[in-house]
Design an enzyme around this catalytic site. Structure first.
Site, PDB file in Angstrom:
ATOM      1  N   GLU A 294       0.841  -1.197   0.000  1.00 30.61           N
ATOM      2  CA  GLU A 294       0.000   0.000   0.000  1.00 30.61           C
ATOM      3  C   GLU A 294       0.875   1.244   0.000  1.00 30.61           C
ATOM      4  O   GLU A 294       1.864   1.333   0.726  1.00 30.61           O
ATOM      5  CB  GLU A 294      -0.902   0.035   1.229  1.00 30.61           C
ATOM      6  CG  GLU A 294      -1.788   1.275   1.281  1.00 30.61           C
ATOM      7  CD  GLU A 294      -2.594   1.383   2.552  1.00 30.61           C
ATOM      8  OE1 GLU A 294      -3.610   0.655   2.651  1.00 30.61           O
ATOM      9  OE2 GLU A 294      -2.229   2.179   3.448  1.00 30.61           O
TER      10      GLU A 294
ATOM     11  N   TYR B  58      -6.938   6.788  -0.239  1.00 30.87           N
ATOM     12  CA  TYR B  58      -7.874   7.857  -0.565  1.00 30.87           C
ATOM     13  C   TYR B  58      -8.131   8.604   0.733  1.00 30.87           C
ATOM     14  O   TYR B  58      -8.571   7.998   1.718  1.00 30.87           O
ATOM     15  CB  TYR B  58      -9.150   7.200  -1.075  1.00 30.87           C
ATOM     16  CG  TYR B  58     -10.136   8.033  -1.844  1.00 30.87           C
ATOM     17  CD1 TYR B  58      -9.872   8.424  -3.151  1.00 30.87           C
ATOM     18  CD2 TYR B  58     -11.376   8.368  -1.294  1.00 30.87           C
ATOM     19  CE1 TYR B  58     -10.810   9.126  -3.890  1.00 30.87           C
ATOM     20  CE2 TYR B  58     -12.315   9.072  -2.015  1.00 30.87           C
ATOM     21  CZ  TYR B  58     -12.028   9.448  -3.314  1.00 30.87           C
ATOM     22  OH  TYR B  58     -12.964  10.146  -4.045  1.00 30.87           O
TER      23      TYR B  58
ATOM     24  N   HIS C 162     -13.653  -3.022  14.633  1.00 26.65           N
ATOM     25  CA  HIS C 162     -13.657  -1.614  14.252  1.00 26.65           C
ATOM     26  C   HIS C 162     -14.059  -0.764  15.462  1.00 26.65           C
ATOM     27  O   HIS C 162     -14.982  -1.127  16.205  1.00 26.65           O
ATOM     28  CB  HIS C 162     -14.647  -1.394  13.102  1.00 26.65           C
ATOM     29  CG  HIS C 162     -14.549  -0.045  12.476  1.00 26.65           C
ATOM     30  ND1 HIS C 162     -15.059   1.095  13.065  1.00 26.65           N
ATOM     31  CD2 HIS C 162     -13.993   0.353  11.304  1.00 26.65           C
ATOM     32  CE1 HIS C 162     -14.831   2.138  12.282  1.00 26.65           C
ATOM     33  NE2 HIS C 162     -14.179   1.716  11.214  1.00 26.65           N
TER      34      HIS C 162
END
Length: 307
Positions: free
Chosen positions: A32, A64, A167
Site C-alpha cells: 500500500e 484515498y 472496528h
C-alpha cells in the site's frame, strides 16, 4: 572448548539454521502507498515503487484521504502506475462526501484507465463531521452498498477492510463480523486487515470468520514500526504485546537501530503467521521501501528480472 562447540554444531545442524532459511519462497505480497502532497514526497513515493516493483507484488494499492481529500492525487498516482509500470494498481474508493453519481464517474474513469481492482471502504469522515460518519444524501450508506454499486457498474475485483480486533465504531464484534460478511456477499473478492501485532488476535478472527460462513481470503495487513510512539497513538483498538514494546525501549531518538529492530520484528510476525498457514501478506509501506524490502528478503521473496 572450541572442539566441543564444533562437535555440538555438527551433531545438531538445525542449531545453525536461520529461522527463515527453510522458507521455500511460496509467499505472495502486496503493497500500500499513499498519494504524495509535495514534490519531495512524490520523489520518495516513486523511489519506493521502483525499489519494490522487482518483488512482483500481486497488486499495489493507493489510498484515498478522509472525505475524498486526495481524490485527484490518488487518481493521478494510480494512472501513472498504469502508464509507467507493470504493476497492478488497486485504487481506494470511499463513500464519504460523494453521491452515487460522483462515485460512478470516478469508477468509470478508473475502468477507462485500465484499473480493474478497487479497495472499497466506507471511509473516515472529515474532521468537520466530528469523527462521525454521515452518509451523503444521495450516496452509499456503507461499504457493502458501495461494493454492490461498483460491481453493478463494472466487473471490478474488489477488496474490503477487516478488523481482527473490531472496528472502533462497531456495536460489537459480532456486528463487525456481520458487516464484513455483507461486504463479501455483495461481491468483494477478499478482505485486508487493519494492521495488528498479535498473531493470536488474527488467528482468532479467522476462526470466527469461518464459523460465520466467511471463506474469502483475509490478508493480514503488516505495518513495520517506523515510530513506536505514533503506532501507540494509532492503536486505540490494537493490542501491542509487551514484548514488542520492550524491543523499542530507548530507540526513540535512534532511527537507524529502530529501523533494524522494526524490520526484524515485522519479519518475526510474518514468520509466525506463515507457520499458521498464511501465504499472502499486505504491507503498509508508508511510501518507504527499506523495511518492507528487508522483511520480504527474510521471507524468501526475491526480485524478478524484467519486473
Amino acid at each position: 572448548m572450541t572442539d566441543v562447540i564444533e562437535a555440538e554444531r555438527s551433531a545438531n545442524p538445525a542449531a545453525n539454521a536461520s529461522p527463515y532459511s527453510d522458507l521455500p519462497g511460496d509467499i505472495a505480497v502486496s503493497f500500500e502507498f499513499f498519494p504524495p502532497k509535495t514534490e519531495k514526497m512524490d520523489s520518495q513515493l516513486w523511489e519506493a515503487i521502483g525499489d519494490l516493483a522487482p518483488l512482483v507484488p500481486s497488486f499495489v494499492s493507493v489510498t484515498y484521504g478522509a472525505g475524498g481529500s486526495t481524490r485527484e492525487r490518488t487518481h493521478a498516482t494510480v494512472s501513472r502506475i498504469v502508464r509507467e509500470t507493470n504493476l497492478k494498481p488497486a485504487a481506494h474508493l470511499t463513500c464519504v462526501a460523494a453521491s452515487k453519481g460522483e462515485i460512478g464517474e470516478i469508477a468509470d474513469q478508473y475502468w477507462d484507465a485500465g484499473v480493474r481492482h478497487i479497495v472499497a471502504l466506507r471511509g473516515d469522515p472529515p474532521p468537520a463531521d466530528g469523527g462521525r460518519f454521515v452518509p451523503h444524501p444521495d450516496g452509499y450508506a456503507s461499504a457493502a452498498e458501495l461494493v454492490a454499486g461498483l460491481k453493478a457498474r463494472h466487473d471490478f475485483e474488489i477488496s474490503v477492510a477487516a478488523y481482527p480486533e473490531v472496528h472502533p465504531e462497531a456495536a460489537s464484534a459480532a456486528h463487525d463480523l456481520d458487516n464484513l460478511k455483507r461486504k463479501l456477499d455483495a461481491g468483494a473478492s477478499r478482505a485486508i486487515t487493519q494492521f495488528f501485532y498479535s498473531t493470536d488476535a488474527y488467528f482468532r478472527f479467522l476462526d470466527k470468520a469461518l464459523a460465520a460462513g466467511i471463506d474469502a481470503p483475509i490478508l493480514p495487513g503488516i505495518m513495520p514500526v517506523t515510530n513506536f510512539a505514533a503506532i501507540r497513538r494509532m492503536s486505540g483498538n490494537t493490542e501491542i504485546p509487551p514484548a514488542l514494546e520492550t524491543l523499542f525501549e530507548g530507540l526513540e531518538d535512534r532511527p537507524g537501530p529502530r529501523a533494524l529492530v522494526a524490520a526484524v520484528a515485522a519479519a518475526d510476525l510474518c514468520r509466525r503467521l506463515y507457520d499458521g498457514g498464511v501465504r499472502d501478506f499486505h504491507f503498509y509501506t508508508l511510501n518507504r521501501a527499506e523495511q518492507t524490502y528487508a522483511v520480504c528478503q527474510l521471507l524468501g521473496v526475491r526480485p524478478t528480472e524484467n519486473a
